[in-house]
Design a protein around this motif. Structure first.
Motif, PDB file in Angstrom:
ATOM      1  N   ILE A 268       0.830  -1.210   0.000  1.00 22.84           N
ATOM      2  CA  ILE A 268       0.000   0.000   0.000  1.00 22.84           C
ATOM      3  C   ILE A 268       0.860   1.254   0.000  1.00 22.84           C
ATOM      4  N   LEU A 269       1.921   1.258   0.802  1.00 22.33           N
ATOM      5  CA  LEU A 269       2.840   2.397   0.865  1.00 22.33           C
ATOM      6  C   LEU A 269       4.227   1.915   0.480  1.00 22.33           C
ATOM      7  N   GLU A 270       4.809   2.539  -0.520  1.00 16.28           N
ATOM      8  CA  GLU A 270       6.093   2.061  -1.036  1.00 16.28           C
ATOM      9  C   GLU A 270       7.267   2.436  -0.139  1.00 16.28           C
ATOM     10  N   ALA A 271       7.304   3.673   0.340  1.00 13.04           N
ATOM     11  CA  ALA A 271       8.462   4.128   1.117  1.00 13.04           C
ATOM     12  C   ALA A 271       7.996   4.913   2.339  1.00 13.04           C
ATOM     13  N   PRO A 272       7.459   4.221   3.352  1.00 16.73           N
ATOM     14  CA  PRO A 272       6.939   4.920   4.532  1.00 16.73           C
ATOM     15  C   PRO A 272       8.051   5.444   5.432  1.00 16.73           C
ATOM     16  N   GLU A 273       7.816   6.601   6.058  1.00 15.64           N
ATOM     17  CA  GLU A 273       8.766   7.112   7.044  1.00 15.64           C
ATOM     18  C   GLU A 273       8.636   6.368   8.371  1.00 15.64           C
TER      19      GLU A 273
ATOM     20  N   PRO B 104      -4.368  11.555  -0.395  1.00 16.80           N
ATOM     21  CA  PRO B 104      -3.897  10.190  -0.623  1.00 16.80           C
ATOM     22  C   PRO B 104      -3.697   9.437   0.693  1.00 16.80           C
ATOM     23  N   MET B 105      -3.779   8.126   0.621  1.00 13.57           N
ATOM     24  CA  MET B 105      -3.680   7.276   1.803  1.00 13.57           C
ATOM     25  C   MET B 105      -2.316   7.432   2.463  1.00 13.57           C
ATOM     26  N   THR B 106      -2.311   7.618   3.797  1.00 15.02           N
ATOM     27  CA  THR B 106      -1.054   7.885   4.493  1.00 15.02           C
ATOM     28  C   THR B 106      -0.663   6.811   5.504  1.00 15.02           C
ATOM     29  N   GLY B 107      -1.490   5.767   5.670  1.00 17.34           N
ATOM     30  CA  GLY B 107      -1.116   4.779   6.673  1.00 17.34           C
ATOM     31  C   GLY B 107      -1.781   3.435   6.475  1.00 17.34           C
ATOM     32  N   SER B 108      -1.102   2.372   6.937  1.00 15.46           N
ATOM     33  CA  SER B 108      -1.661   1.023   6.944  1.00 15.46           C
ATOM     34  C   SER B 108      -1.305   0.360   8.265  1.00 15.46           C
ATOM     35  N   TRP B 109      -2.188  -0.536   8.690  1.00 15.57           N
ATOM     36  CA  TRP B 109      -2.043  -1.181   9.998  1.00 15.57           C
ATOM     37  C   TRP B 109      -2.419  -2.640   9.823  1.00 15.57           C
ATOM     38  N   ALA B 110      -1.438  -3.526   9.881  1.00 19.05           N
ATOM     39  CA  ALA B 110      -1.664  -4.961   9.655  1.00 19.05           C
ATOM     40  C   ALA B 110      -1.604  -5.726  10.967  1.00 19.05           C
ATOM     41  N   TRP B 111      -2.544  -6.671  11.119  1.00 21.52           N
ATOM     42  CA  TRP B 111      -2.538  -7.631  12.213  1.00 21.52           C
ATOM     43  C   TRP B 111      -2.347  -9.015  11.608  1.00 21.52           C
TER      44      TRP B 111
ATOM     45  N   TYR C 126       4.609  10.568   6.066  1.00 18.47           N
ATOM     46  CA  TYR C 126       4.413  11.858   6.710  1.00 18.47           C
ATOM     47  C   TYR C 126       4.045  12.931   5.679  1.00 18.47           C
ATOM     48  N   GLN C 127       3.072  13.765   6.042  1.00 21.49           N
ATOM     49  CA  GLN C 127       2.652  14.893   5.205  1.00 21.49           C
ATOM     50  C   GLN C 127       3.376  16.141   5.706  1.00 21.49           C
ATOM     51  N   TRP C 128       4.572  16.353   5.186  1.00 20.95           N
ATOM     52  CA  TRP C 128       5.458  17.388   5.718  1.00 20.95           C
ATOM     53  C   TRP C 128       4.917  18.798   5.546  1.00 20.95           C
ATOM     54  N   THR C 129       4.067  19.030   4.565  1.00 18.30           N
ATOM     55  CA  THR C 129       3.564  20.385   4.310  1.00 18.30           C
ATOM     56  C   THR C 129       2.170  20.610   4.885  1.00 18.30           C
ATOM     57  N   SER C 130       1.665  19.674   5.655  1.00 13.28           N
ATOM     58  CA  SER C 130       0.316  19.787   6.216  1.00 13.28           C
ATOM     59  C   SER C 130       0.389  19.907   7.733  1.00 13.28           C
ATOM     60  N   PRO C 131      -0.568  20.638   8.340  1.00 15.42           N
ATOM     61  CA  PRO C 131      -0.592  20.727   9.814  1.00 15.42           C
ATOM     62  C   PRO C 131      -0.742  19.365  10.486  1.00 15.42           C
ATOM     63  N   ILE C 132      -1.233  18.364   9.752  1.00 13.17           N
ATOM     64  CA  ILE C 132      -1.414  17.036  10.342  1.00 13.17           C
ATOM     65  C   ILE C 132      -0.082  16.393  10.710  1.00 13.17           C
ATOM     66  N   ILE C 133       1.030  16.977  10.237  1.00 15.50           N
ATOM     67  CA  ILE C 133       2.344  16.431  10.546  1.00 15.50           C
ATOM     68  C   ILE C 133       2.586  16.414  12.056  1.00 15.50           C
ATOM     69  N   LEU C 134       1.990  17.372  12.784  1.00 15.61           N
ATOM     70  CA  LEU C 134       2.152  17.406  14.234  1.00 15.61           C
ATOM     71  C   LEU C 134       1.528  16.167  14.869  1.00 15.61           C
ATOM     72  N   PHE C 135       0.369  15.764  14.379  1.00 13.12           N
ATOM     73  CA  PHE C 135      -0.270  14.545  14.876  1.00 13.12           C
ATOM     74  C   PHE C 135       0.552  13.321  14.494  1.00 13.12           C
ATOM     75  N   GLN C 136       1.121  13.316  13.294  1.00 17.45           N
ATOM     76  CA  GLN C 136       1.920  12.177  12.850  1.00 17.45           C
ATOM     77  C   GLN C 136       3.193  12.043  13.679  1.00 17.45           C
ATOM     78  N   PHE C 137       3.793  13.179  14.065  1.00 18.08           N
ATOM     79  CA  PHE C 137       4.948  13.122  14.954  1.00 18.08           C
ATOM     80  C   PHE C 137       4.556  12.525  16.301  1.00 18.08           C
TER      81      PHE C 137
END
Length: 313
Positions: free
Chosen positions: A68-73, A161-168, A188-199
Motif C-alpha cells: 500500500i505504501l512504497e516508502a513509509p517514514e 492520498p492514503m497515508t497509513g496502513s495497519w496490519a494484524w 508523513y505529510q510534511w507540508t500539512s498541519p497534520i504532521i504534528l499529529f503524525q509526529f
C-alpha cells in the motif's frame, strides 16, 4: 523598599539587560532538555520500540499491506507470542474498535472511557473489506483493506492520498502457540498541519500498541490481568510527570536555574521510563515522589532570580 526604589530597579537599563540574559539562559536550558530527549529518542528509544518483540526475520519479511505504501517514514513491526491457536486469537482482533470491543489498552483514552470487552461478542464477528473500524467513535475511522481469517487483516487510513496502513498478522508456531505480529506503516505529510499529529504517533503510539497486543494475548490465553483501574493509574502517572516538569521549568524562571534544571531533566527521564518501560505502578509512583522532593529542594535552596533586597540601600 519604596515604590519609587522598585521602579528605579526594574526600569534601569542594567536590570533589563540582566533580565533578558537570564531569560535567554533559561530558554536555552529548557531547549537543551528537549534536544537531549530528541537525541535519546532517535538513537535509542525509536529503534527499539519500532521492533519491540520482533525477530530479525519478522522485521525483514513482507507482510500483508506492505504494497500500500512504497516508502513509509514510519515502519513499525512489533510481535508477541500468544499461548493459543490463531482461531482462538482471531475473534478478539475482529471485534476491535472504539465503541465495539475496544482496543484492550488504555480505555480512558481510546475507548470513550468504556472498559474493553473481556468476552467474544458474537454480533461483532463479521469483518469484511470496506468495513469501518472506529478509532475515535463518530469522528475518526480506519477502513478494512483486506481480511484473511484467521491469519491477517489490514486496516488503512481514510484520507486521500492514503497515508497509513495497519496490519494484524497471526503466524502459528505450533498447535498451541502463535506469533501475534503488527505492522504499522505511515507516510508523513510534511507540508500539512497534520504532521504534528503524525509526529505524536511516531513517539507516542508504542505504549498503546504494546498494551493492546498484550491485551489480546491475555484474553486469548484466558488470563486478563490488566484492569481499567491500572490503565487509569498509568495515565495519572504520565500526567503527574508532566505537571512536575512544568513546575520545574517555572522554578527555573523564578530561581537560579541550575537546581530546577536538574529536576526538570530528571523528570524527563522518569517520564520516559514510565511511558516506554513496563515498570510496576509502585515503582513509578516512588520515582514521582522522589521528583516531588527534588522540586521542594530546588524551591528551598535555589536563590531568587533577582534578590531585590540585596540591591536596596
Amino acid at each position: 523598599m519604596s515604590v519609587n526604589r522598585l521602579n528605579s530597579i526594574y526600569l534601569s537599563p542594567g536590570w533589563l539587560i540582566m533580565s533578558a540574559r537570564a531569560t535567554l539562559t533559561r530558554v536555552g536550558a529548557v531547549a537543551s532538555i528537549f534536544l537531549l530527549a530528541l537525541v535519546v529518542y532517535l538513537s535509542l528509544i525509536r529503534p527499539w520500540q519500532l521492533r519491540w518483540g520482533a525477530t530479525d526475520e519478522e522485521v525483514s519479511r513482507s507482510m500483508p499491506g506492505d504494497e500500500i505504501l512504497e516508502a513509509p517514514e514510519l515502519n513499525a513491526t512489533r510481535a508477541v507470542t500468544v499461548r493459543a491457536s490463531p482461531e482462538k486469537i482471531w475473534p478478539w482482533i475482529v471485534q476491535m474498535g472504539d465503541g465495539r470491543g475496544g482496543f484492550y489498552a488504555y480505555d480512558w483514552f481510546d475507548n470513550g472511557g468504556r472498559p474493553s470487552a473481556t468476552r467474544v461478542i458474537p454480533e461483532l464477528q463479521q469483518l469484511e473489506a470496506g468495513d469501518s473500524i472506529p478509532l475515535v467513535e463518530g469522528r475518526v475511522y480506519e477502513r478494512v483493506h483486506s481480511v484473511d481469517p484467521p491469519r491477517s487483516t489490514v486496516w488503512v487510513s481514510t484520507d486521500q492520498p492514503m497515508t497509513g496502513s495497519w496490519a494484524w498478522v497471526l503466524d502459528p508456531i505450533d498447535e498451541d502457540h502463535t506469533r501475534l505480529i503488527t505492522r504499522l506503516r505511515g507516510s508523513y505529510q510534511w507540508t500539512s498541519p497534520i504532521i504534528l499529529f503524525q509526529f505524536w504517533i511516531d513517539w507516542g503510539d508504542f505504549p498503546f500498541m504494546r498494551k493492546s497486543m498484550l491485551g489480546v494475548k491475555q484474553r486469548a490465553e484466558g488470563e486478563v490481568t490488566d484492569t481499567y483501574a491500572s490503565g487509569v493509574a498509568e495515565g495519572v502517572q504520565w500526567g503527574i510527570a508532566m505537571v512536575e516538569f512544568l513546575v520545574a521549568v517555572w522554578l527555573m524562571f523564578r530561581r537560579r536555574w541550575w537546581r530546577p534544571w536538574l529536576v526538570a531533566l530528571s523528570t524527563g527521564a522518569v517520564f520516559g521510563m514510565i511511558f516506554y518501560l513496563t515498570l510496576s505502578l509502585w515503582i513509578g509512583f516512588l520515582l514521582l515522589a522522589v521528583i516531588f522532593l527534588g522540586l521542594v529542594w530546588a524551591h528551598r535552596t535555589a536563590e531568587p532570580l533577582f534578590n531585590l533586597q540585596r540591591s536596596a540601600p
